[in-house]
Design a protein around this motif. Structure first.
Motif, PDB file in Angstrom:
ATOM      1  N   LEU A 161      61.713  58.307  58.331  1.00 55.86           N
ATOM      2  CA  LEU A 161      61.142  57.724  59.539  1.00 55.86           C
ATOM      3  C   LEU A 161      59.627  57.931  59.583  1.00 55.86           C
ATOM      4  N   LYS A 162      59.176  59.105  59.180  1.00 52.31           N
ATOM      5  CA  LYS A 162      57.734  59.369  59.133  1.00 52.31           C
ATOM      6  C   LYS A 162      57.051  58.421  58.155  1.00 52.31           C
ATOM      7  N   ALA A 163      57.689  58.155  57.018  1.00 52.98           N
ATOM      8  CA  ALA A 163      57.117  57.246  56.022  1.00 52.98           C
ATOM      9  C   ALA A 163      57.038  55.820  56.574  1.00 52.98           C
ATOM     10  N   LEU A 164      58.072  55.381  57.278  1.00 48.69           N
ATOM     11  CA  LEU A 164      58.055  54.041  57.870  1.00 48.69           C
ATOM     12  C   LEU A 164      56.947  53.924  58.911  1.00 48.69           C
ATOM     13  N   LEU A 165      56.807  54.941  59.742  1.00 48.15           N
ATOM     14  CA  LEU A 165      55.751  54.927  60.756  1.00 48.15           C
ATOM     15  C   LEU A 165      54.369  54.938  60.105  1.00 48.15           C
ATOM     16  N   TYR A 166      54.219  55.704  59.032  1.00 47.88           N
ATOM     17  CA  TYR A 166      52.946  55.736  58.308  1.00 47.88           C
ATOM     18  C   TYR A 166      52.611  54.347  57.775  1.00 47.88           C
ATOM     19  N   ALA A 167      53.599  53.688  57.185  1.00 51.36           N
ATOM     20  CA  ALA A 167      53.382  52.339  56.650  1.00 51.36           C
ATOM     21  C   ALA A 167      52.940  51.394  57.763  1.00 51.36           C
ATOM     22  N   LYS A 168      53.640  51.412  58.885  1.00 45.15           N
ATOM     23  CA  LYS A 168      53.292  50.530  59.998  1.00 45.15           C
ATOM     24  C   LYS A 168      51.904  50.829  60.538  1.00 45.15           C
ATOM     25  N   ASP A 169      51.575  52.105  60.685  1.00 44.93           N
ATOM     26  CA  ASP A 169      50.290  52.513  61.242  1.00 44.93           C
ATOM     27  C   ASP A 169      49.121  52.200  60.328  1.00 44.93           C
ATOM     28  N   ASN A 170      49.407  51.964  59.054  1.00 48.50           N
ATOM     29  CA  ASN A 170      48.352  51.712  58.083  1.00 48.50           C
ATOM     30  C   ASN A 170      48.403  50.300  57.508  1.00 48.50           C
ATOM     31  N   GLY A 171      48.966  49.370  58.269  1.00 46.65           N
ATOM     32  CA  GLY A 171      48.944  47.961  57.903  1.00 46.65           C
ATOM     33  C   GLY A 171      50.030  47.506  56.948  1.00 46.65           C
ATOM     34  N   GLY A 172      50.988  48.361  56.650  1.00 47.63           N
ATOM     35  CA  GLY A 172      52.070  47.990  55.748  1.00 47.63           C
ATOM     36  C   GLY A 172      53.240  47.359  56.489  1.00 47.63           C
ATOM     37  N   ILE A 173      54.150  46.857  55.724  1.00 48.68           N
ATOM     38  CA  ILE A 173      55.394  46.312  56.272  1.00 48.68           C
ATOM     39  C   ILE A 173      56.483  47.351  56.044  1.00 48.68           C
ATOM     40  N   ALA A 174      57.157  47.715  57.104  1.00 49.25           N
ATOM     41  CA  ALA A 174      58.204  48.738  57.038  1.00 49.25           C
ATOM     42  C   ALA A 174      59.567  48.055  56.941  1.00 49.25           C
TER      43      ALA A 174
END
Length: 74
Positions: free
Chosen positions: A10-23
């Motif tokens: 979940l932390k990795a998904l949130l990191y991706a979203k917060d940094n412009g990635g697609i989760a």
């Protein structure tokens, strides 16, 4: 409810979203928090980990092959 490994996902998904990635999430059972955090979440509606993981392997290969085809097509 989930263990430490799930919290790290979940932390990795949130990191991706917060940094412009697609989760993109792959989950099982009822999807849990992952389906709320991901842009898109594929939920395998089985209540046994071996069944869920087996479907995840097949889905992983499908996504990977589709990405390779798109990259090659330019």
């Amino acid at each position: 409810k989930a263990g430490l490994w799930a919290q790290n996902l979940l932390k990795a998904l949130l990191y991706a979203k917060d940094n412009g990635g697609i989760a993109l999430g792959f989950s099982g059972f009822d999807g849990g928090a992952m389906k709320e955090v991901s842009h898109a979440c594929v939920v395998v509606p089985y209540n046994t980990t071996p069944h869920v993981e087996s479907f995840h392997v097949a889905l992983h290969h499908l996504v990977t092959f589709c990405l390779v085809d798109k990259i090659r097509a330019g």
